[in-house]
Design a protein around this motif. Structure first.
Motif, short mmCIF file in Angstrom:
data_model
loop_
_atom_site.label_atom_id
_atom_site.label_comp_id
_atom_site.label_asym_id
_atom_site.label_seq_id
_atom_site.Cartn_x
_atom_site.Cartn_y
_atom_site.Cartn_z
N THR A 98 0.84 -1.19 0.00
CA THR A 98 0.00 0.00 0.00
C THR A 98 0.88 1.25 0.00
O THR A 98 2.10 1.17 0.22
CB THR A 98 -0.93 0.06 1.23
OG1 THR A 98 -0.16 0.44 2.39
CG2 THR A 98 -1.62 -1.26 1.50
N THR A 156 -2.44 1.25 -4.12
CA THR A 156 -1.34 0.35 -4.49
C THR A 156 -0.46 0.97 -5.57
O THR A 156 0.34 0.26 -6.18
CB THR A 156 -1.89 -1.00 -5.00
OG1 THR A 156 -2.76 -0.77 -6.11
CG2 THR A 156 -2.64 -1.73 -3.92
N ALA A 189 -10.99 -7.16 -2.27
CA ALA A 189 -9.67 -6.67 -1.87
C ALA A 189 -8.94 -7.69 -1.00
O ALA A 189 -7.73 -7.90 -1.15
CB ALA A 189 -9.80 -5.34 -1.14
N VAL A 224 -7.56 -1.85 2.65
CA VAL A 224 -7.79 -1.29 1.31
C VAL A 224 -9.26 -1.43 0.93
O VAL A 224 -9.90 -0.50 0.43
CB VAL A 224 -6.89 -1.99 0.28
CG1 VAL A 224 -7.29 -1.58 -1.14
CG2 VAL A 224 -5.42 -1.63 0.53
N PRO A 267 -8.52 1.03 -4.58
CA PRO A 267 -7.42 0.06 -4.51
C PRO A 267 -6.29 0.38 -5.49
O PRO A 267 -5.12 0.17 -5.17
CB PRO A 267 -8.09 -1.27 -4.87
CG PRO A 267 -9.52 -1.08 -4.51
CD PRO A 267 -9.81 0.35 -4.83
#
Length: 253
Positions: A18, A79, A150, A46, A75
């Protein structure tokens, strides 16, 4: 080698999976093992953020389509788009028809080829379509789907990092985490994730299991094709797991 603490594992998971401001103090194999075992927890955070934004938009009067787009965007943002980038690169490598060494070189290039573009478009459309349908049914169904997908995506990372799955290259994130998770521990995490999903109903549990199964098929194809895993392959299995789990949640009444 010094043992890794649970905190080291959590730092590794959140610091590498993350963009959250978590500093990773250790990059050795024990820390990587703890990090990959903790990957579904990163997915829970997330997914919670994705569901939260989607529900907030619904409460503010937005339609289910906008809520779905937001839940897919979160997400990706959290990321740095790495999983989507890995999906595209892996699609280009698999679609190239080249020997493993050449396919890996194609995957390492900064541009995205036609296979990657097509795969990205179809996967993102599928994710948005499913979440729009579920948010249209109820905010709760959409939120559960955002969280479950997720978590399933990060569960796929845990399973892909199990012992016996080799790295395709001697360097990179893929090499750093390849084979760090004992098989029994990976299966235990998977069983726990399915059991927790069952609390949301049989379909959620089935979605988690199916997502992990779909990711496993992609993983095995990549190992045969490339000789092992790379960071891009990890991204591809994560997005595959998320998409398959969402499709399962969309099926039926």
């Amino acid at each position: 080698m010094q043992k890794s603490s649970p905190v080291d594992g959590l730092r590794f998971a959140f610091g590498t999976l993350t963009v959250l401001p978590v500093r990773v103090h250790r990059w050795d194999r024990p820390a990587a093992r703890g990090g990959m075992l903790s990957a579904p927890l990163a997915g829970l955070v997330v997914g919670g953020c994705a569901a939260g934004l989607g529900v907030l938009l619904l409460l503010l009067g937005a339609g289910p389509l906008l809520a779905a787009v937001a839940s897919v965007a979160v997400p990706a943002a959290l990321t740095r788009g790495l999983h989507l980038d890995g999906l595209a690169d892996t699609a280009d490598g698999l679609g190239s028809g080249r020997p493993a060494e050449d396919a890996l070189r194609i995957m390492k290039q900064s541009d995205i080829g036609p296979f990657g573009v097509l795969t990205l478009v179809l996967v993102l459309l599928a994710q948005v379509a499913v979440l729009a349908q579920l948010y249209g049914d109820s905010w709760a169904r959409g939120a559960v789907a955002a969280v479950a997908s997720a978590v399933t995506a990060r569960l796929a990372l845990t399973l892909a990092a199990r012992a016996g799955v080799p790295a395709a290259r001697p360097e990179g994130l893929g090499a750093a985490v390849a084979g760090v998770v004992p098989v029994a521990a990976a299966l235990g995490i998977a069983a726990a994730a399915v059991a927790v999903g069952a609390a949301g109903g049989p379909r959620v549990a089935a979605a988690v299991a199916a997502g992990a199964g779909g990711a496993e098929l992609v993983l095995r194809r990549c190992v045969r094709r490339f000789g092992g895993v790379t960071g891009d392959v990890f991204g591809a299995v994560a997005e595959t797991a998320a998409t398959v789990s969402l499709v399962v949640l969309a099926l039926g009444p």
